[in-house]
Design an enzyme around this catalytic site. Sequence first.
Site, PDB file in Angstrom:
ATOM      1  CE1 TYR A 133      -2.756  -3.065   0.480  1.00 36.60           C
ATOM      2  CE2 TYR A 133      -3.464  -2.489   2.638  1.00 36.60           C
ATOM      3  CZ  TYR A 133      -3.763  -3.337   1.514  1.00 36.60           C
ATOM      4  OH  TYR A 133      -4.435  -4.421   1.659  1.00 36.60           O
ATOM      5  CG  HIS A 174      -0.864  -8.837   0.519  1.00 35.97           C
ATOM      6  ND1 HIS A 174      -0.461  -7.497   0.657  1.00 35.97           N
ATOM      7  CD2 HIS A 174      -2.134  -8.734   0.264  1.00 35.97           C
ATOM      8  CE1 HIS A 174      -1.545  -6.862   0.215  1.00 35.97           C
ATOM      9  NE2 HIS A 174      -2.299  -7.467   0.087  1.00 35.97           N
TER      10      HIS A 174
HETATM   11  N1  NAP Z   1      -5.559  -8.785   1.487  1.00 33.79           N
HETATM   12  C1  NAP Z   1      -5.955  -8.310   0.131  1.00 33.79           C
HETATM   13  O1  NAP Z   1      -5.486  -8.795  -0.734  1.00 33.79           O
HETATM   14  C2  NAP Z   1      -6.795  -6.891   0.308  1.00 33.79           C
HETATM   15  C3  NAP Z   1      -7.332  -6.555  -1.137  1.00 33.79           C
HETATM   16  C4  NAP Z   1      -8.052  -5.675  -1.001  1.00 33.79           C
HETATM   17  C5  NAP Z   1      -8.318  -4.602  -0.059  1.00 33.79           C
HETATM   18  N2  NAP Z   1      -7.704  -5.095   1.253  1.00 33.79           N
HETATM   19  C6  NAP Z   1      -7.912  -4.401   2.494  1.00 33.79           C
HETATM   20  O2  NAP Z   1      -9.473  -4.153   2.778  1.00 33.79           O
HETATM   21  C7  NAP Z   1      -9.425  -2.615   2.767  1.00 33.79           C
HETATM   22  C8  NAP Z   1     -10.862  -2.325   2.311  1.00 33.79           C
HETATM   23  O3  NAP Z   1     -11.012  -2.847   0.792  1.00 33.79           O
HETATM   24  P1  NAP Z   1     -11.278  -1.701  -0.320  1.00 33.79           P
HETATM   25  O4  NAP Z   1     -10.824  -0.291   0.243  1.00 33.79           O
HETATM   26  O5  NAP Z   1     -10.533  -2.168  -1.534  1.00 33.79           O
HETATM   27  O6  NAP Z   1     -12.954  -1.612  -0.569  1.00 33.79           O
HETATM   28  P2  NAP Z   1     -14.098  -1.400   0.525  1.00 33.79           P
HETATM   29  O7  NAP Z   1     -13.769  -1.060   1.734  1.00 33.79           O
HETATM   30  O8  NAP Z   1     -15.179  -2.255   0.276  1.00 33.79           O
HETATM   31  O9  NAP Z   1     -14.544   0.041  -0.145  1.00 33.79           O
HETATM   32  C9  NAP Z   1     -13.908   1.038  -0.319  1.00 33.79           C
HETATM   33  C10 NAP Z   1     -14.717   2.166  -1.124  1.00 33.79           C
HETATM   34  O10 NAP Z   1     -16.144   2.373  -0.771  1.00 33.79           O
HETATM   35  C11 NAP Z   1     -16.428   3.880  -0.559  1.00 33.79           C
HETATM   36  N3  NAP Z   1     -16.954   3.950   0.577  1.00 33.79           N
HETATM   37  C12 NAP Z   1     -16.518   3.743   1.941  1.00 33.79           C
HETATM   38  N4  NAP Z   1     -17.516   3.953   2.684  1.00 33.79           N
HETATM   39  C13 NAP Z   1     -18.702   4.353   2.281  1.00 33.79           C
HETATM   40  C14 NAP Z   1     -19.670   4.722   2.686  1.00 33.79           C
HETATM   41  N5  NAP Z   1     -20.157   4.821   3.976  1.00 33.79           N
HETATM   42  N6  NAP Z   1     -20.662   5.103   1.804  1.00 33.79           N
HETATM   43  C15 NAP Z   1     -20.576   4.913   0.250  1.00 33.79           C
HETATM   44  N7  NAP Z   1     -19.272   4.397  -0.053  1.00 33.79           N
HETATM   45  C16 NAP Z   1     -18.341   4.457   0.772  1.00 33.79           C
HETATM   46  C17 NAP Z   1     -14.962   4.412  -0.817  1.00 33.79           C
HETATM   47  O11 NAP Z   1     -14.908   5.568  -1.275  1.00 33.79           O
HETATM   48  P3  NAP Z   1     -14.606   7.124  -0.697  1.00 33.79           P
HETATM   49  O12 NAP Z   1     -13.247   6.951  -0.253  1.00 33.79           O
HETATM   50  O13 NAP Z   1     -15.226   8.085  -1.401  1.00 33.79           O
HETATM   51  O14 NAP Z   1     -15.555   7.063   0.739  1.00 33.79           O
HETATM   52  C18 NAP Z   1     -14.236   3.414  -1.377  1.00 33.79           C
HETATM   53  O15 NAP Z   1     -14.150   3.904  -2.708  1.00 33.79           O
HETATM   54  C19 NAP Z   1      -8.455  -1.951   1.986  1.00 33.79           C
HETATM   55  O16 NAP Z   1      -8.488  -0.576   2.317  1.00 33.79           O
HETATM   56  C20 NAP Z   1      -7.405  -2.866   2.589  1.00 33.79           C
HETATM   57  O17 NAP Z   1      -6.788  -2.586   3.857  1.00 33.79           O
HETATM   58  C21 NAP Z   1      -7.077  -6.149   1.100  1.00 33.79           C
END
Ligand code: NAP
Length: 274
Positions: A46, A104
């Site tokens: 990240y 990861h």
């Molecule tokens: N282990 C892995 O391979 C892996 C892969 C992917 C992710 N991750 C981890 O999982 C975390 C979460 O996954 P992610 O960030 O990909 O997806 P997510 O949390 O499902 O979605 C994030 C998105 O949703 C929007 N959002 C957040 N809160 C909201 C709300 N209350 N209402 C409407 N939209 C909202 C955000 O936009 P705004 O910023 O505009 O609010 C952002 O674009 C990552 O940050 C990371 O730490 C791990």
Amino acid sequence: MTLVPTYGVLPALGYGTFKRLGDECYGCVTHALETGYRHIDTAVFYNNEIEVGKAIRESGVARDDVFLTTKVWFDCLGAGQVRASAEGSLERLGLDQVDLLLIHWPSPKDEVPLAQYMEEIASLKAAGLTKHIGVSNFTKRHIDEAIEVVGVGEIATNQCELNVTFHNTPIVEHCNSLGIPMTAYLPLARGSVAANGELERLAQKHDATASQIALAWLLAKGHIAIPTSSKKERIEENFGALNISLSAGDLMALDGLGTDNRLVDVEWSPNWDR
Ligand SMILES: NC(=O)c1ccc[n+]([C@@H]2O[C@H](COP(=O)([O-])OP(=O)(O)OC[C@H]3O[C@@H](n4cnc5c(N)ncnc54)[C@H](OP(=O)(O)O)[C@@H]3O)[C@@H](O)[C@H]2O)c1
């Protein structure tokens, strides 16, 4: 302040930091900690460990009260590289220990034997670089092999794509049967749950938002959720999911929303369980 329950050793709701960079990352992690989050998820990949560590160190929250996860990228699974990756993370974070270190992704095409990198990550727990170890994007086969090496009780979590519109049932059932908690990444399906009609209907009933209902479903199922947002009000909104209590009827309705719609499928993905 809302108390966050713990699932296994992990606080059930955390703040994800993928795509949070530089000053924005520092500000968002700071705000998440002010809001009450006590679990922060980062990774070498990240490119924000410096800002995450600075925000935690300067937050005024006792280090022991924040659960911090980082991860080892799949190009660092060879002999000695897992340790070097963890040492680099600690240096960037400005800390002497993380709470959880995850593999990861499993080594693509088993280029590095799983036993080798699982033994090495286990040795880092023994050496005190991390309190706990775990895995991410592991399939049933990888989980079974990892258990052979480190023992089932050593795997604090398997972090995988999982949300109310993608239940990822095969790996969830497998890990549930072994007592390994699942951490849900993409818990908001990248924000798409906010426009889901059924979630909006339940949101009205609970005087909540669709995103909060999506997170409450994960928490009710015993899964850890790590949503991210770049916006302060959404960081707070998502934390509010902890206050929602879904009924058996609500859960039944939400259980019907599962699809096969996996969003993260990359060239280094393993053969997913179906
Ligand atoms: N282990 C892995 O391979 C892996 C892969 C992917 C992710 N991750 C981890 O999982 C975390 C979460 O996954 P992610 O960030 O990909 O997806 P997510 O949390 O499902 O979605 C994030 C998105 O949703 C929007 N959002 C957040 N809160 C909201 C709300 N209350 N209402 C409407 N939209 C909202 C955000 O936009 P705004 O910023 O505009 O609010 C952002 O674009 C990552 O940050 C990371 O730490 C791990």
